[in-house]
Design an enzyme around this catalytic site. Structure first.
Site, mmCIF file in Angstrom:
data_model
loop_
_atom_site.group_PDB
_atom_site.id
_atom_site.type_symbol
_atom_site.label_atom_id
_atom_site.label_comp_id
_atom_site.label_asym_id
_atom_site.label_seq_id
_atom_site.Cartn_x
_atom_site.Cartn_y
_atom_site.Cartn_z
ATOM 1 N N ARG A 36 0.819 -1.218 0.000
ATOM 2 C CA ARG A 36 0.000 0.000 0.000
ATOM 3 C C ARG A 36 0.853 1.268 0.000
ATOM 4 O O ARG A 36 0.484 2.270 -0.615
ATOM 5 C CB ARG A 36 -0.945 0.002 1.215
ATOM 6 C CG ARG A 36 -2.145 -0.886 0.970
ATOM 7 C CD ARG A 36 -3.098 -0.860 2.130
ATOM 8 N NE ARG A 36 -4.430 -1.279 1.694
ATOM 9 C CZ ARG A 36 -5.395 -1.679 2.503
ATOM 10 N NH1 ARG A 36 -5.193 -1.702 3.816
ATOM 11 N NH2 ARG A 36 -6.560 -2.035 2.032
ATOM 12 N N LYS A 197 -21.466 -16.951 0.903
ATOM 13 C CA LYS A 197 -22.884 -16.747 1.222
ATOM 14 C C LYS A 197 -23.597 -15.777 0.298
ATOM 15 O O LYS A 197 -23.025 -14.777 -0.122
ATOM 16 C CB LYS A 197 -22.998 -16.208 2.654
ATOM 17 C CG LYS A 197 -22.592 -17.212 3.697
ATOM 18 C CD LYS A 197 -22.675 -16.578 5.072
ATOM 19 C CE LYS A 197 -22.568 -17.636 6.160
ATOM 20 N NZ LYS A 197 -22.710 -17.033 7.482
ATOM 21 N N GLY A 354 -11.049 -9.671 -1.021
ATOM 22 C CA GLY A 354 -9.884 -10.217 -0.315
ATOM 23 C C GLY A 354 -9.559 -11.636 -0.725
ATOM 24 O O GLY A 354 -8.430 -11.949 -1.138
ATOM 25 N N GLY A 377 -13.832 -3.304 0.816
ATOM 26 C CA GLY A 377 -15.203 -2.825 0.997
ATOM 27 C C GLY A 377 -15.634 -1.789 -0.031
ATOM 28 O O GLY A 377 -16.782 -1.801 -0.487
HETATM 29 P P1 ADP Z 1 -14.142 -12.234 -1.223
HETATM 30 O O1 ADP Z 1 -13.310 -12.065 0.015
HETATM 31 O O2 ADP Z 1 -13.284 -12.302 -2.451
HETATM 32 O O3 ADP Z 1 -15.244 -11.204 -1.342
HETATM 33 P P2 ADP Z 1 -15.844 -14.211 -0.001
HETATM 34 O O4 ADP Z 1 -15.304 -13.834 1.332
HETATM 35 O O5 ADP Z 1 -17.243 -13.848 -0.309
HETATM 36 O O6 ADP Z 1 -14.862 -13.678 -1.155
HETATM 37 O O7 ADP Z 1 -15.766 -15.793 -0.189
HETATM 38 C C1 ADP Z 1 -14.617 -16.566 0.037
HETATM 39 C C2 ADP Z 1 -14.908 -17.796 0.853
HETATM 40 O O8 ADP Z 1 -15.923 -18.605 0.264
HETATM 41 C C3 ADP Z 1 -13.695 -18.671 0.976
HETATM 42 O O9 ADP Z 1 -13.328 -18.781 2.327
HETATM 43 C C4 ADP Z 1 -14.143 -20.014 0.402
HETATM 44 O O10 ADP Z 1 -13.616 -21.122 1.108
HETATM 45 C C5 ADP Z 1 -15.635 -19.946 0.578
HETATM 46 N N1 ADP Z 1 -16.310 -20.900 -0.300
HETATM 47 C C6 ADP Z 1 -16.336 -20.909 -1.638
HETATM 48 N N2 ADP Z 1 -17.024 -21.959 -2.102
HETATM 49 C C7 ADP Z 1 -17.452 -22.659 -1.028
HETATM 50 C C8 ADP Z 1 -18.222 -23.850 -0.855
HETATM 51 N N3 ADP Z 1 -18.677 -24.546 -1.895
HETATM 52 N N4 ADP Z 1 -18.463 -24.265 0.404
HETATM 53 C C9 ADP Z 1 -17.986 -23.557 1.450
HETATM 54 N N5 ADP Z 1 -17.267 -22.425 1.358
HETATM 55 C C10 ADP Z 1 -17.007 -21.972 0.128
#
Ligand code: ADP
Ligand code: MG
Length: 396
Positions: A36, A197, A354, A377
């Protein structure tokens, strides 16, 4: 573009207040990753080349309006000095007489770093009095902290309204990339949304279906969409209470002419751990005692075909539980396909989040993407279609 850049500002002989994000990770009092800090260099050098005096404003961690010595930017000053290759004068308050004196005394090419803006309660409250005291220190304001632009704070929003304001080089690059991906993109546009989710990404999904031509849904959230379509997912992560929300998003997509792509095959396992036995099954064949942890190879092929037919890709969220092999396979393969198409000049690819950035790095694909946003964010709120206060304030 409605916002100004450094090219539009007269800076010779002026004090330029530059809001940066140098909220770097530290361990035992040492900066462990200077990315950064390194990224603010083009803006700092440009301002100095134009004859301006650079004064850095930044937050560090979450002191919540109080002076917390461990969260002092004094701990970061050495790393800033090293990265910029310039003398950095640190001042223990971001407003007031000491700051004014240090700025007046700073020699040509020296940089002044002011203390953590969040030591003042007025920062997060976007207090006009605090913004006014900051404004009194300079004549020009530059915001180079896109990652803090989703917050209307005194140093990101209030101050921008008090001085002639422009985007720094980093902010400019981010805004241009985002504009190219969702603002006025080359069509067709595909969005990939994955992750754990649906509940954390409802607004994002709802906005995207109105803007993109294809939406690829992966990760745990795809399971919720499968449930919404009446498909059994066994012990998979799925938010069954979100099924109606998922159906609403599907209806909205249909109304907007956005094609939704769900997995056609999946990788299932009984346990989520390294070396666990896994198998590929059709999407309707997840055993009751198993979990879906990744998209299958047929799904990956379908995703690659969608990518090949599109001109622009925007990506947030991994397609599977990529942290543990082999459940990274779909994310890795799709990331490499996007990287190849980008390298061949056939795709504009923008990704953020992230875990997404970690997954694309792990796949060795990040370097070939057109733009990787590290803004967290702010990137997500922008994908949700929200106005970012720190950017809106630059519109003047
Ligand atoms: P980002 O940080 O890029 O916005 P998220 O935090 O929304 O992404 O999602 C990442 C998480 O989703 C990871 O920890 C990954 O393990 C989880 N994940 C992805 N697919 C599955 C799955 N089929 N079952 C459980 N967890 C999952
Ligand atoms: Mg995450």
């Amino acid at each position: 573009m409605a916002w100004k850049t450094l090219d539009d500002m007269a800076m010779a002989g002026k004090v330029v207040l530059v809001r940066v994000d140098i909220n770097v990770p530290m361990e035992a009092g040492r900066v462990t990753d200077t990315t950064r800090i390194d990224k603010i260099r083009p803006t700092v050098e440009d301002i100095i080349a134009r004859g301006g005096k650079v004064v850095l404003l930044a937050h560090f961690d979450r002191p919540k309006g109080k002076v917390v010595p461990e969260m002092s930017l004094a701990h970061v000053a050495g790393a800033v000095e090293k990265s910029l290759g310039r003398k950095v004068v640190f001042v223990s308050d971001c407003v007031g007489d000491a700051a004014a004196a240090a700025i007046a005394n700073a020699g040509p090419g020296e940089v002044v770093l002011l203390e953590n803006t969040r030591f003042h309660p007025g920062e997060e409250a976007n207090d006009a009095g605090l913004a006014g005291r900051m404004a009194a220190l300079g004549q020009v304001y530059v915001n180079d902290a896109f990652s803090a632009a989703h917050r209307a704070h005194a140093s990101t929003e209030g101050l921008a309204r008090l001085l002639p304001a422009a985007a720094g080089r980093l902010m400019e690059a981010e805004l241009r990339a985002l504009e190219a991906a969702l603002g006025s993109p080359q069509r067709p546009v595909v969005a990939v949304v994955g992750g754990a989710k649906v509940s954390t990404k409802i607004e994002l999904l709802a906005n995207l279906v109105t803007k993109v031509d294809h939406l690829v849904i992966g990760g745990g959230m795809a399971n919720t969409f499968l449930v919404a379509e009446g498909i059994e997912v066994g012990r998979s992560l799925a938010e069954r209470d979100m099924a109606e929300t998922a159906r609403e998003i599907i209806r909205k997509a249909q109304g907007a002419g956005c094609a939704i792509h769900l997995p056609v095959d999946v990788v299932v396992a009984r346990e989520f751990k390294a070396g666990a036995a896994s198998e590929v099954v059709g999407v309707r064949d997840c055993p009751m005692d198993a979990m879906i942890l990744d998209a299958g190879p047929k799904t990956v092929t379908a995703i690659e075909a969608v990518f090949a037919g599109c001109s622009t890709l925007i990506w947030n969220g991994p397609l599977g539980a990529f942290e543990i092999a082999p459940f990274d396979a779909a994310t890795t393969a799709a990331a490499r396909a996007a990287a190849r198409l980008t390298k061949a000049g056939k795709l504009i690819s923008v990704a953020g989040g992230g875990d997404t950035v970690a997954a694309l790095n792990q796949a060795g694909a990040a370097g070939d993407f057109t733009f990787i946003s590290t803004a967290g964010g702010a990137f997500l709120e922008w994908m949700e279609g929200k106005d970012l206060p720190g950017v809106a304030a630059l519109m003047g």
